[in-house]
Write a protein that holds these residues in place. Structure first.
Motif, PDB file in Angstrom:
ATOM      1  N   HIS A  64       0.842  -1.199   0.000  1.00  0.00           N
ATOM      2  CA  HIS A  64       0.000   0.000   0.000  1.00  0.00           C
ATOM      3  C   HIS A  64       0.876   1.246   0.000  1.00  0.00           C
ATOM      4  N   ALA A  65       1.944   1.225   0.770  1.00  0.00           N
ATOM      5  CA  ALA A  65       2.854   2.371   0.806  1.00  0.00           C
ATOM      6  C   ALA A  65       3.446   2.615  -0.584  1.00  0.00           C
ATOM      7  N   TYR A  66       3.887   1.548  -1.228  1.00  0.00           N
ATOM      8  CA  TYR A  66       4.495   1.674  -2.555  1.00  0.00           C
ATOM      9  C   TYR A  66       3.500   2.241  -3.566  1.00  0.00           C
ATOM     10  N   LEU A  67       2.306   1.665  -3.616  1.00  0.00           N
ATOM     11  CA  LEU A  67       1.318   2.115  -4.605  1.00  0.00           C
ATOM     12  C   LEU A  67       0.793   3.514  -4.293  1.00  0.00           C
ATOM     13  N   SER A  68       0.644   3.824  -3.011  1.00  0.00           N
ATOM     14  CA  SER A  68       0.174   5.177  -2.686  1.00  0.00           C
ATOM     15  C   SER A  68       1.241   6.206  -3.035  1.00  0.00           C
ATOM     16  N   GLN A  69       2.514   5.857  -2.866  1.00  0.00           N
ATOM     17  CA  GLN A  69       3.587   6.764  -3.269  1.00  0.00           C
ATOM     18  C   GLN A  69       3.550   6.986  -4.785  1.00  0.00           C
TER      19      GLN A  69
ATOM     20  N   ILE B 285       0.608   9.306  -5.382  1.00  0.00           N
ATOM     21  CA  ILE B 285       0.864  10.677  -4.922  1.00  0.00           C
ATOM     22  C   ILE B 285       1.851  11.369  -5.857  1.00  0.00           C
ATOM     23  N   TYR B 286       2.948  10.696  -6.198  1.00  0.00           N
ATOM     24  CA  TYR B 286       3.928  11.300  -7.094  1.00  0.00           C
ATOM     25  C   TYR B 286       3.349  11.492  -8.488  1.00  0.00           C
ATOM     26  N   GLY B 287       2.468  10.613  -8.903  1.00  0.00           N
ATOM     27  CA  GLY B 287       1.805  10.781 -10.192  1.00  0.00           C
ATOM     28  C   GLY B 287       0.945  12.022 -10.218  1.00  0.00           C
ATOM     29  N   GLU B 288       0.260  12.301  -9.118  1.00  0.00           N
ATOM     30  CA  GLU B 288      -0.569  13.502  -9.033  1.00  0.00           C
ATOM     31  C   GLU B 288       0.294  14.748  -8.994  1.00  0.00           C
ATOM     32  N   ILE B 289       1.438  14.675  -8.289  1.00  0.00           N
ATOM     33  CA  ILE B 289       2.312  15.834  -8.183  1.00  0.00           C
ATOM     34  C   ILE B 289       2.890  16.200  -9.545  1.00  0.00           C
ATOM     35  N   TYR B 290       3.321  15.180 -10.276  1.00  0.00           N
ATOM     36  CA  TYR B 290       3.985  15.437 -11.553  1.00  0.00           C
ATOM     37  C   TYR B 290       3.040  15.321 -12.748  1.00  0.00           C
ATOM     38  N   GLY B 291       1.744  15.158 -12.483  1.00  0.00           N
ATOM     39  CA  GLY B 291       0.761  15.139 -13.554  1.00  0.00           C
ATOM     40  C   GLY B 291       0.818  13.895 -14.424  1.00  0.00           C
ATOM     41  N   ASP B 292       1.256  12.787 -13.858  1.00  0.00           N
ATOM     42  CA  ASP B 292       1.347  11.535 -14.620  1.00  0.00           C
ATOM     43  C   ASP B 292      -0.054  10.936 -14.748  1.00  0.00           C
TER      44      ASP B 292
ATOM     45  N   GLU C 129      -7.467   3.080   9.416  1.00  0.00           N
ATOM     46  CA  GLU C 129      -8.620   3.767   8.830  1.00  0.00           C
ATOM     47  C   GLU C 129      -8.294   5.235   8.559  1.00  0.00           C
ATOM     48  N   GLU C 130      -7.561   5.872   9.478  1.00  0.00           N
ATOM     49  CA  GLU C 130      -7.156   7.265   9.274  1.00  0.00           C
ATOM     50  C   GLU C 130      -6.261   7.382   8.042  1.00  0.00           C
ATOM     51  N   LEU C 131      -5.285   6.506   7.941  1.00  0.00           N
ATOM     52  CA  LEU C 131      -4.367   6.549   6.804  1.00  0.00           C
ATOM     53  C   LEU C 131      -5.102   6.269   5.499  1.00  0.00           C
ATOM     54  N   LYS C 132      -5.977   5.281   5.518  1.00  0.00           N
ATOM     55  CA  LYS C 132      -6.708   4.897   4.309  1.00  0.00           C
ATOM     56  C   LYS C 132      -7.542   6.060   3.779  1.00  0.00           C
ATOM     57  N   SER C 133      -8.127   6.826   4.685  1.00  0.00           N
ATOM     58  CA  SER C 133      -8.983   7.924   4.240  1.00  0.00           C
ATOM     59  C   SER C 133      -8.199   9.188   3.892  1.00  0.00           C
ATOM     60  N   GLN C 134      -6.954   9.299   4.369  1.00  0.00           N
ATOM     61  CA  GLN C 134      -6.213  10.553   4.195  1.00  0.00           C
ATOM     62  C   GLN C 134      -5.006  10.472   3.271  1.00  0.00           C
ATOM     63  N   TYR C 135      -4.570   9.297   2.850  1.00  0.00           N
ATOM     64  CA  TYR C 135      -3.271   9.224   2.179  1.00  0.00           C
ATOM     65  C   TYR C 135      -3.201  10.031   0.888  1.00  0.00           C
ATOM     66  N   ARG C 136      -4.328  10.254   0.228  1.00  0.00           N
ATOM     67  CA  ARG C 136      -4.307  11.029  -1.022  1.00  0.00           C
ATOM     68  C   ARG C 136      -4.063  12.517  -0.766  1.00  0.00           C
ATOM     69  N   GLN C 137      -4.391  12.978   0.438  1.00  0.00           N
ATOM     70  CA  GLN C 137      -4.189  14.389   0.759  1.00  0.00           C
ATOM     71  C   GLN C 137      -2.820  14.642   1.414  1.00  0.00           C
ATOM     72  N   LEU C 138      -2.102  13.587   1.753  1.00  0.00           N
ATOM     73  CA  LEU C 138      -0.822  13.745   2.442  1.00  0.00           C
ATOM     74  C   LEU C 138       0.300  14.033   1.462  1.00  0.00           C
ATOM     75  N   THR C 139       1.348  14.635   2.004  1.00  0.00           N
ATOM     76  CA  THR C 139       2.567  14.776   1.210  1.00  0.00           C
ATOM     77  C   THR C 139       3.216  13.402   1.115  1.00  0.00           C
ATOM     78  N   PRO C 140       4.076  13.200   0.144  1.00  0.00           N
ATOM     79  CA  PRO C 140       4.746  11.898   0.050  1.00  0.00           C
ATOM     80  C   PRO C 140       5.502  11.521   1.329  1.00  0.00           C
ATOM     81  N   GLU C 141       6.136  12.501   1.948  1.00  0.00           N
ATOM     82  CA  GLU C 141       6.891  12.231   3.176  1.00  0.00           C
ATOM     83  C   GLU C 141       5.960  11.831   4.325  1.00  0.00           C
ATOM     84  N   ALA C 142       4.841  12.533   4.452  1.00  0.00           N
ATOM     85  CA  ALA C 142       3.893  12.225   5.531  1.00  0.00           C
ATOM     86  C   ALA C 142       3.249  10.855   5.311  1.00  0.00           C
ATOM     87  N   SER C 143       2.928  10.551   4.063  1.00  0.00           N
ATOM     88  CA  SER C 143       2.351   9.244   3.751  1.00  0.00           C
ATOM     89  C   SER C 143       3.343   8.136   4.084  1.00  0.00           C
TER      90      SER C 143
END
Length: 157
Positions: free
Chosen positions: A63-68, A71-78, A128-142
């Motif tokens: 989950h950490a790998y895929l969420s990263q 997140i990086y895809g959203e940051i760089y517009g991938d 549950e907190e992480l699951k609901s928030q990981y898209r709004q977190l910075t890569p470092e926080a995630s």
């Protein structure tokens, strides 16, 4: 020193002196066997719990790998199809984590733990907190939150 006991009384008394130690030995043997059976059952339960916890660590890592990636895809517009497919994988991994947490909860894995952080309810709440928030977190926080969950489960193992 002669006693006026009948032969039958003497036989009964002599047999009592042998029956009492034999009875104690039988009781102790049964008690030891029961303890070994209880230990084996606890060992089996522990193995099942450990397998579930190891699965949980693997799922949190995936989950950490895929969420990263997301997140990086959203940051760089991938918007590649590879990155869009990761959402499906994340949903599948989230489902696997939820099922594994339910399995652990059913096993009452942490009922005897006195440390609040190792209770399944605390672990579930953090997930549950992480699951609901990981898209709004910075890569470092995630990454930090995922590592925290992995560390908690590793400490339990």
């Amino acid at each position: 020193m002669r006693t006026n006991l009948s032969v039958l009384t003497k036989i009964i008394l002599s047999n009592l002196f042998y029956i009492i130690p034999v009875g104690v030995l039988i009781y102790l043997l049964i008690t030891v066997q029961t303890q070994e059976i209880d230990f084996a059952l606890l060992e089996k339960r522990g193995n099942i719990q450990q397998r579930s916890l190891q699965k949980l660590v693997e799922h949190f890592g995936a989950h950490a790998y895929l969420s990263q990636k997301e997140i990086y895809g959203e940051i760089y517009g991938d918007t590649s199809t590879e990155n869009q497919g990761s959402e499906i994988h994340i949903a599948e991994i989230e489902k696997n984590i939820d099922v594994t947490l339910l399995d652990i909860e059913r096993l009452n894995a942490f009922e005897e733990s006195h440390q609040e952080h190792f209770h399944i309810k605390t672990l579930k709440k953090e997930w549950e907190e992480l699951k609901s928030q990981y898209r709004q977190l910075t890569p470092e926080a995630s990454d930090e939150k995922h590592l925290h969950l992995i560390s908690d489960v590793s400490n339990i193992i």
